[in-house]
Design a protein around this motif. Sequence first.
Motif, PDB file in Angstrom:
ATOM      1  N   VAL A 187       0.932  -1.012   0.244  1.00 44.17           N
ATOM      2  CA  VAL A 187      -0.250  -0.042  -0.050  1.00 44.17           C
ATOM      3  C   VAL A 187       0.785   1.061   0.061  1.00 44.17           C
ATOM      4  N   THR A 188      -0.162   2.752  -0.630  1.00 48.12           N
ATOM      5  CA  THR A 188       1.122   3.756  -0.367  1.00 48.12           C
ATOM      6  C   THR A 188       2.127   3.823  -1.782  1.00 48.12           C
ATOM      7  N   ASP A 189       2.309   4.955  -1.909  1.00 42.45           N
ATOM      8  CA  ASP A 189       3.468   5.148  -2.544  1.00 42.45           C
ATOM      9  C   ASP A 189       4.418   4.466  -2.074  1.00 42.45           C
ATOM     10  N   LEU A 190       4.894   4.241  -1.078  1.00 45.56           N
ATOM     11  CA  LEU A 190       6.630   4.052  -0.053  1.00 45.56           C
ATOM     12  C   LEU A 190       5.950   2.667  -0.309  1.00 45.56           C
ATOM     13  N   HIS A 191       4.756   1.138  -0.424  1.00 48.37           N
ATOM     14  CA  HIS A 191       5.111   0.484  -1.159  1.00 48.37           C
ATOM     15  C   HIS A 191       5.124  -0.318   0.213  1.00 48.37           C
ATOM     16  N   GLN A 192       4.588   0.530   1.116  1.00 47.97           N
ATOM     17  CA  GLN A 192       4.498  -0.684   2.544  1.00 47.97           C
ATOM     18  C   GLN A 192       4.039  -2.136   2.164  1.00 47.97           C
ATOM     19  N   ASN A 193       4.497  -2.928   2.994  1.00 49.11           N
ATOM     20  CA  ASN A 193       3.782  -4.170   3.251  1.00 49.11           C
ATOM     21  C   ASN A 193       2.934  -4.304   4.394  1.00 49.11           C
ATOM     22  N   CYS A 194       1.564  -4.913   3.744  1.00 47.06           N
ATOM     23  CA  CYS A 194       0.656  -4.643   5.155  1.00 47.06           C
ATOM     24  C   CYS A 194      -0.158  -6.025   4.637  1.00 47.06           C
ATOM     25  N   LEU A 226      -1.994  -8.937   6.091  1.00 48.02           N
ATOM     26  CA  LEU A 226      -3.443 -10.224   6.922  1.00 48.02           C
ATOM     27  C   LEU A 226      -2.480 -11.667   6.996  1.00 48.02           C
ATOM     28  N   ILE A 227      -3.419 -11.854   8.531  1.00 52.20           N
ATOM     29  CA  ILE A 227      -2.622 -13.109   8.950  1.00 52.20           C
ATOM     30  C   ILE A 227      -4.177 -13.323   9.456  1.00 52.20           C
ATOM     31  N   TRP A 228      -3.977 -15.292   9.071  1.00 53.00           N
ATOM     32  CA  TRP A 228      -5.621 -16.046   9.695  1.00 53.00           C
ATOM     33  C   TRP A 228      -5.000 -17.108  10.261  1.00 53.00           C
ATOM     34  N   CYS A 229      -5.700 -17.935  10.813  1.00 52.72           N
ATOM     35  CA  CYS A 229      -5.864 -18.770  11.336  1.00 52.72           C
ATOM     36  C   CYS A 229      -7.221 -19.799  10.463  1.00 52.72           C
ATOM     37  N   ASP A 230      -6.321 -21.164  10.212  1.00 55.10           N
ATOM     38  CA  ASP A 230      -8.043 -21.642   9.032  1.00 55.10           C
ATOM     39  C   ASP A 230      -8.959 -22.035  10.087  1.00 55.10           C
ATOM     40  N   GLN A 231      -8.041 -22.873  11.020  1.00 56.98           N
ATOM     41  CA  GLN A 231      -8.803 -23.484  11.601  1.00 56.98           C
ATOM     42  C   GLN A 231     -10.184 -22.474  12.205  1.00 56.98           C
ATOM     43  N   THR A 232      -9.904 -21.475  12.962  1.00 59.47           N
ATOM     44  CA  THR A 232     -10.257 -20.492  13.275  1.00 59.47           C
ATOM     45  C   THR A 232     -11.526 -19.385  13.118  1.00 59.47           C
ATOM     46  N   LYS A 233     -10.723 -19.057  11.471  1.00 56.65           N
ATOM     47  CA  LYS A 233     -11.222 -17.917  10.880  1.00 56.65           C
ATOM     48  C   LYS A 233     -10.802 -16.531  11.057  1.00 56.65           C
ATOM     49  N   GLU A 234     -10.155 -16.537  12.739  1.00 54.71           N
ATOM     50  CA  GLU A 234      -9.746 -15.114  13.388  1.00 54.71           C
ATOM     51  C   GLU A 234      -8.941 -14.980  12.086  1.00 54.71           C
ATOM     52  N   ALA A 235      -8.680 -13.265  12.518  1.00 56.85           N
ATOM     53  CA  ALA A 235      -8.146 -12.535  11.955  1.00 56.85           C
ATOM     54  C   ALA A 235      -6.944 -11.456  12.047  1.00 56.85           C
ATOM     55  N   ALA A 236      -6.218 -11.358  11.715  1.00 54.47           N
ATOM     56  CA  ALA A 236      -5.730  -9.711  12.261  1.00 54.47           C
ATOM     57  C   ALA A 236      -4.782  -9.108  11.247  1.00 54.47           C
ATOM     58  N   LEU A 237      -4.578  -7.785  11.076  1.00 60.18           N
ATOM     59  CA  LEU A 237      -4.442  -6.710   9.768  1.00 60.18           C
ATOM     60  C   LEU A 237      -3.131  -6.410  10.396  1.00 60.18           C
ATOM     61  N   VAL A 238      -1.836  -6.697   9.922  1.00 57.25           N
ATOM     62  CA  VAL A 238      -0.601  -5.933  10.357  1.00 57.25           C
ATOM     63  C   VAL A 238      -0.093  -4.473   9.757  1.00 57.25           C
ATOM     64  N   ASP A 239      -0.094  -3.563   9.840  1.00 54.80           N
ATOM     65  CA  ASP A 239       0.247  -2.251   9.253  1.00 54.80           C
ATOM     66  C   ASP A 239      -0.485  -2.054   8.374  1.00 54.80           C
ATOM     67  N   PRO A 240      -1.515  -1.548   9.049  1.00 55.77           N
ATOM     68  CA  PRO A 240      -2.068  -0.870   7.489  1.00 55.77           C
ATOM     69  C   PRO A 240      -1.995   0.897   7.414  1.00 55.77           C
ATOM     70  N   GLY A 241      -0.783   0.639   6.460  1.00 56.44           N
ATOM     71  CA  GLY A 241      -0.807   2.170   6.095  1.00 56.44           C
ATOM     72  C   GLY A 241      -1.379   3.273   5.483  1.00 56.44           C
TER      73      GLY A 241
END
Length: 201
Positions: free
Chosen positions: A9-16, A18-33
Amino acid sequence: MMHYHIITVTDLHQNCSLIWCDQTKEAALVDPGGEALRLCLEIDKFDINLTKIVLTHGHLDHVGASNTLAKHYGVPIIGPHSADKFMLENLPLQCQIFGWPVIYSFLPDSWLANGDIINVGMERYHVLHCPGHSPGHIVLLNKIRKFIIMGDVLFRDSIGRTDLPGGNAQILIDSINNQLLTLADDIIFFARTWVNVHYWL
C-alpha cells in the motif's frame, strides 16, 4: 494451518500483512499504512473474521489507515511499543514533513512489550522489541511456522533507515544482532518488497 496475504500500500510500497488461522478464521491486520478502502476489499475477499489491528511501529506509512479500519470492523489497535507514543501523537507533523494528506493522531488500545504473545485463533506470535528504526519498533515471530513479520527492521538486501526522528543506527544493529541473528537459520521473514504475494503455510 496459518494463512497470510500481503498487500502493498501507498506510494512508499509498504507491506500490510493479513494473517489468519484456518481453523478458527480469526484474523489480524498488521501495519495498515493507507488505502483503507482497498484494504477492506482485500480483507472481504476471504472468509475470515478480523479481530485486531497490530502495528509494528508508528511511522505514517504503517499506521495511516488504522483508525478508519478499526472503526469499520469494530476491532482494537494493538502496539507498537509505547516508546513510539510520540510518533502517533505527532502524525499530522509526519504528514506535513512528507507532504501527505493529514492522518489524525491516535493511540492504540494497548501497547506491546518484548515477550508479549499475540493470539490469532490457534496461532501465536511472539513480540520482539527491536528499536533502532524507531524507538518502539516490534516484530512478530511465529515460532511454529518459523517466520517473522519484520516491519522496517530489515529490508530486502538492507536494513531500516535510521535518519528519521527517534532512529539510531547502532541501536538498530544491536537489535538485529541480539533479537534476530540469534534465531534459527530456517526462519523466513517478511520485509519490504515491491510486489503483491499470497502465500499459504
